[in-house]
Design a protein around this motif. Structure first.
Motif, PDB file in Angstrom:
ATOM      1  N   LEU A  15       0.987  -1.201  -0.083  1.00  0.00           N
ATOM      2  CA  LEU A  15      -0.031   0.128  -0.041  1.00  0.00           C
ATOM      3  C   LEU A  15       0.935   1.245   0.189  1.00  0.00           C
ATOM      4  CD1 LEU A  15      -2.874   1.001   0.267  1.00  0.00           C
ATOM      5  CD2 LEU A  15      -2.533   0.617   3.069  1.00  0.00           C
ATOM      6  N   GLU A  16       0.474   2.096  -0.960  1.00  0.00           N
ATOM      7  CA  GLU A  16       1.612   3.348  -0.888  1.00  0.00           C
ATOM      8  C   GLU A  16       1.179   4.098   0.198  1.00  0.00           C
ATOM      9  OE1 GLU A  16       3.813   3.784  -3.114  1.00  0.00           O
ATOM     10  OE2 GLU A  16       3.338   1.949  -4.451  1.00  0.00           O
ATOM     11  N   ASP A  17       2.191   5.232   0.514  1.00  0.00           N
ATOM     12  CA  ASP A  17       2.378   6.109   1.679  1.00  0.00           C
ATOM     13  C   ASP A  17       1.188   6.824   1.844  1.00  0.00           C
ATOM     14  OD1 ASP A  17       4.517   4.910   2.936  1.00  0.00           O
ATOM     15  OD2 ASP A  17       5.919   6.423   2.288  1.00  0.00           O
ATOM     16  N   ASP A  18       0.542   7.143   0.327  1.00  0.00           N
ATOM     17  CA  ASP A  18      -0.366   8.161   0.308  1.00  0.00           C
ATOM     18  C   ASP A  18      -1.706   7.593   0.283  1.00  0.00           C
ATOM     19  OD1 ASP A  18       0.001   7.340  -2.104  1.00  0.00           O
ATOM     20  OD2 ASP A  18       0.251   9.545  -3.036  1.00  0.00           O
ATOM     21  N   GLU A  19      -1.940   6.414   0.325  1.00  0.00           N
ATOM     22  CA  GLU A  19      -3.087   5.353   0.195  1.00  0.00           C
ATOM     23  C   GLU A  19      -3.654   5.085   1.431  1.00  0.00           C
ATOM     24  OE1 GLU A  19      -2.514   3.554  -4.218  1.00  0.00           O
ATOM     25  OE2 GLU A  19      -1.747   2.341  -2.456  1.00  0.00           O
ATOM     26  N   LEU A  20      -5.118   4.934   1.612  1.00  0.00           N
ATOM     27  CA  LEU A  20      -5.824   4.421   2.758  1.00  0.00           C
ATOM     28  C   LEU A  20      -7.012   3.516   2.087  1.00  0.00           C
ATOM     29  CD1 LEU A  20      -6.676   7.566   4.644  1.00  0.00           C
ATOM     30  CD2 LEU A  20      -4.952   5.901   5.073  1.00  0.00           C
ATOM     31  N   ILE A  21      -6.921   2.160   2.902  1.00  0.00           N
ATOM     32  CA  ILE A  21      -7.723   1.606   2.503  1.00  0.00           C
ATOM     33  C   ILE A  21      -9.001   1.806   3.319  1.00  0.00           C
ATOM     34  CG2 ILE A  21      -8.554  -1.185   2.681  1.00  0.00           C
ATOM     35  CD1 ILE A  21      -5.877  -1.853   1.780  1.00  0.00           C
TER      36      ILE A  21
END
Ligand SMILES: Cc1cc2nc3c(=O)[nH]c(=O)nc-3n(C[C@H](O)[C@H](O)[C@H](O)COP(=O)(O)O)c2cc1C
Length: 184
Positions: A15-21
């Motif tokens: 998961l990228e640092d700027d992504e939220l699930i």
């Protein structure tokens, strides 16, 4: 996911640092919402997720004791923080720091739960791997009925020796710069 469909060479996806699930469930843990980041990383279409139990993505390296603690915390009306390993649809895996909270309507009636997840950082992952392995090992020696509680109690007792609850332990592992570990 069945053992037949799992690839031999399961690999970690990030998961990228700027992504939220983000996902939401009803009060029984069946998925009612999933954001695009989750669908892309977990490799599911929305129609394959809605109405399904959230254990769809459960990874066998995750001790049942952690989920027992999560549900106990949620049923007590509190939020839960955990470091979690999940399967993608094709059998790869990813680690997240999950925050799961009860979701109430305007009359304070429980509507369900929602979870927001971000990269946990490599230090958190490397720290929980041997602890979760011990818990899974313990669970494998016990009956299905007793394993989750026994493993949860073991976890809480181990962390108490260090002056931690599971929540304070997890929060103590976080990387302030939200690194996924690619550069850490
Ligand atoms: C909002 C919410 C998010 C959840 N997220 C996950 C998740 O990412 N991975 C997972 O394995 N279980 C997740 N769960 C827990 C599952 O519902 C389930 O309890 C867990 O996978 C253990 O499976 P089991 O109940 O079959 O032992 C979540 C539950 C809720 C309410």
């Amino acid at each position: 996911m069945t053992s037949q469909t799992r690839p031999q060479n399961s690999r970690e996806v990030q998961l990228e640092d700027d992504e939220l699930i983000v996902t939401k469930t009803d009060s029984t843990g069946h998925i009612t919402y999933a954001n695009r980041v989750f669908m892309q990383l977990a490799e599911y279409a929305e129609s394959e997720l809605l109405g399904k139990p959230h254990n769809l993505i459960r990874h066998p390296d995750m001790p049942r004791g952690v989920y027992r603690l999560m549900w106990k915390t949620l049923h007590a009306g509190r939020e839960f923080f955990g470091v979690v390993k999940n399967y993608t649809a094709s059998g790869n895996y990813y680690w997240v720091l999950a925050n799961v909270t009860p979701d109430y309507d305007s009359k304070n009636k429980l509507e369900g739960y929602f979870s927001v997840r971000r990269p946990p950082g490599r230090r958190a992952v490397e720290t929980v791997i041997p602890i979760y392995a011990r818990m899974c090992q313990l669970e494998s020696t016990l009956s299905k009925a007793t394993a989750p509680d026994a493993s949860m109690e073991w976890l809480l007792a181990e962390l108490a020796k260090q002056g931690h609850s599971y929540e304070s332990f997890v929060l103590s592992l976080l990387d302030p710069n939200l690194s996924t570990g690619k550069s850490a």
